[in-house]
Structures are given as C-alpha cells and as structure tokens.
Enzyme design. Structure first.
Site, PDB file in Angstrom:
ATOM      1  N   GLU A 196      -8.539 -21.292  67.278  1.00 46.25           N
ATOM      2  CA  GLU A 196      -9.201 -22.429  67.928  1.00 46.25           C
ATOM      3  C   GLU A 196      -8.674 -23.778  67.462  1.00 46.25           C
ATOM      4  O   GLU A 196      -9.355 -24.797  67.607  1.00 46.25           O
ATOM      5  CB  GLU A 196     -10.728 -22.326  67.758  1.00 46.25           C
ATOM      6  CG  GLU A 196     -11.226 -22.010  66.365  1.00 46.25           C
ATOM      7  CD  GLU A 196     -12.743 -21.803  66.290  1.00 46.25           C
ATOM      8  OE1 GLU A 196     -13.462 -22.076  67.249  1.00 46.25           O
ATOM      9  OE2 GLU A 196     -13.205 -21.386  65.212  1.00 46.25           O
TER      10      GLU A 196
ATOM     11  N   ARG B 260     -21.007 -13.829  63.145  1.00 46.72           N
ATOM     12  CA  ARG B 260     -20.009 -14.884  62.899  1.00 46.72           C
ATOM     13  C   ARG B 260     -20.420 -15.598  61.631  1.00 46.72           C
ATOM     14  O   ARG B 260     -21.536 -16.134  61.537  1.00 46.72           O
ATOM     15  CB  ARG B 260     -19.917 -15.873  64.059  1.00 46.72           C
ATOM     16  CG  ARG B 260     -18.964 -17.032  63.701  1.00 46.72           C
ATOM     17  CD  ARG B 260     -18.382 -17.750  64.891  1.00 46.72           C
ATOM     18  NE  ARG B 260     -19.323 -18.591  65.574  1.00 46.72           N
ATOM     19  CZ  ARG B 260     -18.971 -19.454  66.531  1.00 46.72           C
ATOM     20  NH1 ARG B 260     -17.702 -19.568  66.903  1.00 46.72           N
ATOM     21  NH2 ARG B 260     -19.876 -20.181  67.137  1.00 46.72           N
TER      22      ARG B 260
ATOM     23  N   HIS C 228     -22.638 -21.798  63.708  1.00 44.48           N
ATOM     24  CA  HIS C 228     -23.343 -22.904  64.369  1.00 44.48           C
ATOM     25  C   HIS C 228     -24.804 -22.557  64.666  1.00 44.48           C
ATOM     26  O   HIS C 228     -25.581 -23.442  65.009  1.00 44.48           O
ATOM     27  CB  HIS C 228     -22.644 -23.264  65.685  1.00 44.48           C
ATOM     28  CG  HIS C 228     -21.247 -23.774  65.490  1.00 44.48           C
ATOM     29  ND1 HIS C 228     -20.958 -24.893  64.764  1.00 44.48           N
ATOM     30  CD2 HIS C 228     -20.046 -23.298  65.922  1.00 44.48           C
ATOM     31  CE1 HIS C 228     -19.646 -25.102  64.766  1.00 44.48           C
ATOM     32  NE2 HIS C 228     -19.074 -24.147  65.456  1.00 44.48           N
TER      33      HIS C 228
ATOM     34  N   ASP D 215     -13.415 -25.544  70.712  1.00 42.08           N
ATOM     35  CA  ASP D 215     -12.683 -26.197  69.624  1.00 42.08           C
ATOM     36  C   ASP D 215     -11.223 -26.405  70.013  1.00 42.08           C
ATOM     37  O   ASP D 215     -10.627 -27.437  69.683  1.00 42.08           O
ATOM     38  CB  ASP D 215     -12.780 -25.375  68.328  1.00 42.08           C
ATOM     39  CG  ASP D 215     -14.033 -25.732  67.545  1.00 42.08           C
ATOM     40  OD1 ASP D 215     -14.362 -26.933  67.471  1.00 42.08           O
ATOM     41  OD2 ASP D 215     -14.697 -24.818  67.031  1.00 42.08           O
TER      42      ASP D 215
HETATM   43  C1  3PY Z   1     -15.458 -22.470  70.379  1.00 41.36           C
HETATM   44  O1  3PY Z   1     -15.323 -22.452  71.610  1.00 41.36           O
HETATM   45  O2  3PY Z   1     -14.878 -23.266  69.634  1.00 41.36           O
HETATM   46  C2  3PY Z   1     -16.319 -21.495  69.750  1.00 41.36           C
HETATM   47  O3  3PY Z   1     -16.309 -21.387  68.545  1.00 41.36           O
HETATM   48  C3  3PY Z   1     -17.192 -20.696  70.633  1.00 41.36           C
HETATM   49  O4  3PY Z   1     -18.202 -20.094  69.951  1.00 41.36           O
HETATM   50 MG    MG Z   2     -15.389 -22.915  67.482  1.00 46.47          MG
END
Ligand code: 3PY
Ligand code: MG
Length: 244
Positions: A130, A50, A25, A156
């Site tokens: 996530e 990441r 991101h 997420d």
């Molecule tokens: C999330 O909380 O989905 C993340 O990817 C945090 O970086």
């Molecule tokens: Mg995320």
C-alpha cells in the site's frame, strides 16, 4: 472495525468464509479480540486479524488467540516481509514461539504437535502492499518464504501515489499498480487479495483475478443500511461513502 464480538459473529453467520477483525484502524483491544476470534470461529467462519503497524508481537499473539490468518499493514520491503513471516511461522520457516492453548482449543486439537505441524500451512500471512516502496518491491515481497498472500490497500496506495491529494482508487496509476501487485503474487504462486469498499467492486476485482476480497466493513454496512432507510423515509442527509 467496531470492535464488537457480537457484530463480527453476526457477519460470520451471514455466510462469509472469513471475517477480518481490524486491530489497525478498528476499535479492537486485546480482550475484545480474544472474544471476537472465538465468536467468529464458533459461527463457522475463519477469523482473521489485521495487526497494528509494525506490531509483529501481535502477529503470533493473534494466531495464539486462534486467528487463522494475519494481515500486516505497510509491508514495504523484504526485511519487513521476513520479520512478519518470522513472527507467524514456526521453525524452520520462522521463529514463532510456541504457546497456542486457545488456538488448540478452538481447533479441537489436543496434541500440541498436531497444531505445530499443521500451523505453518494452516495459518496464512497476508502482506499489505500500500505504498510506492512496497509497489516497487512487490515481486520480492511475494517471493519471501513464509508470505502466503499480497493484500492491496488501495486507499493508502491512492493516497501515497497522489502525494496526499486524493483517495481515488480508480485513478489510472492506482489501477496499473493493482494489476502489477496481482501479477507479482501470481508469479510467486501466492494469493492475490484486495480491500474492496463494496460488493460491486469485489465482484469486479474477482473478475480481475483476485482471490481474497474484503467487502466493506461493519461501519459501512450499518451506515449504508441507515442511509437506505433514511432515503425511504424521505429524510435528506449526506451519506459520505468514505472508504470504511
Ligand atoms: C487501505 O486501503 O489502505 C487499507 O488498508 C484498506 O483496509
Ligand atoms: Mg491501509
């Protein structure tokens, strides 16, 4: 997230054990990532990257640039976890292709075989949990050879568990999921990790047994600091307190 090597270095010099360069991101491109990994390393902190979604080619590239750990988003099942591990680990654990001149240089290793034999243990893979699918597969993902840590993406997770209606990381179903993922990591002897918006939450999560904790981002640090100045200056403006 800003994609700035100098910002990443500034954070590293403030004493964090590791700094994550977020190419999912965040605003990093390949050349800023190469410079950022070097800058964080030279500041005495461990550079972590990441990678973007399903960008398994970037996993071994980030390690070749000298990253000491790679975070892969949305690892939903054992097949995803295996693909991640194959890209990150040398044989016999995986299939990482050999060619890390920048990593060798940063780590002061002049014999390639020294890096080769140390890399599988010395570089970490963090699988992001996530989604509801990942939640139900958390134990199997944690048990996958070559996966070193589970890293929870609570935003997420909160988004998907609420069917896109909310981002409440304190909602009861998210809280329950957080414990479940931590327990899955611990059961497999892997590191439990979680993204935290701020230091208060990171301290709470450390008390709950998490060992890898992120603390906000460069964006949130700048915006929180600006908001504090604006408050002192009595200028009223909204501080959105978004996840980043
Ligand atoms: C999330 O909380 O989905 C993340 O990817 C945090 O970086
Ligand atoms: Mg995320």
């Amino acid at each position: 997230m800003m994609g700035s090597p100098i910002v990443a270095e500034t954070i590293a010099r403030d004493g964090f054990a590791a700094v994550v360069l977020d190419a999912q991101h965040g605003l990093w491109d390949t050349s800023s990532l190469i410079a950022g990994v070097g800058a964080v390393h030279h500041a005495g902190s461990a550079p972590m990257v990441r990678v973007p979604l399903a960008a398994f080619d970037m996993v071994s590239r980030a390690l070749d640039f000298g990253a000491e750990a790679v975070i892969a988003p949305m690892i939903n099942n054992v097949a995803d976890a295996r693909q991640f591990a194959l890209a990150a680990k040398y044989p016999p654990l995986g299939e990482r292709s050999f060619g890390p001149p920048r990593a060798l240089m940063l780590q002061g290793q002049f014999a390639a075989t020294d890096y080769l034999t140390a890399a599988n243990d010395g570089t970490l893979t963090l699988a992001m949990i996530e989604t509801p699918e990942a939640l139900s597969n958390a134990e199997a993902i944690a048990a996958t050879p070559g996966i070193d840590a589970l890293f929870i993406g609570p935003y997420d997770l909160a988004t998907s568990l609420s069917a896109g209606k909310a981002q409440d990381v304190n909602a009861p179903e998210v809280d329950k999921a957080i414990d479940k993922i931590r327990d899955a990591a611990l059961k497999a002897g892997k590191i439990p990790g979680i993204y935290c918006r701020d230091a208060e939450r990171a301290v709470d999560m450390a008390k709950r047994g998490f060992r890898f904790l992120t603390v906000g981002s460069d964006f949130s640090a700048v915006r929180d600091s600006v908001a504090a100045s604006m408050k002192t200056l009595a200028v009223t403006r909204a501080n959105t307190k978004d996840p980043f």
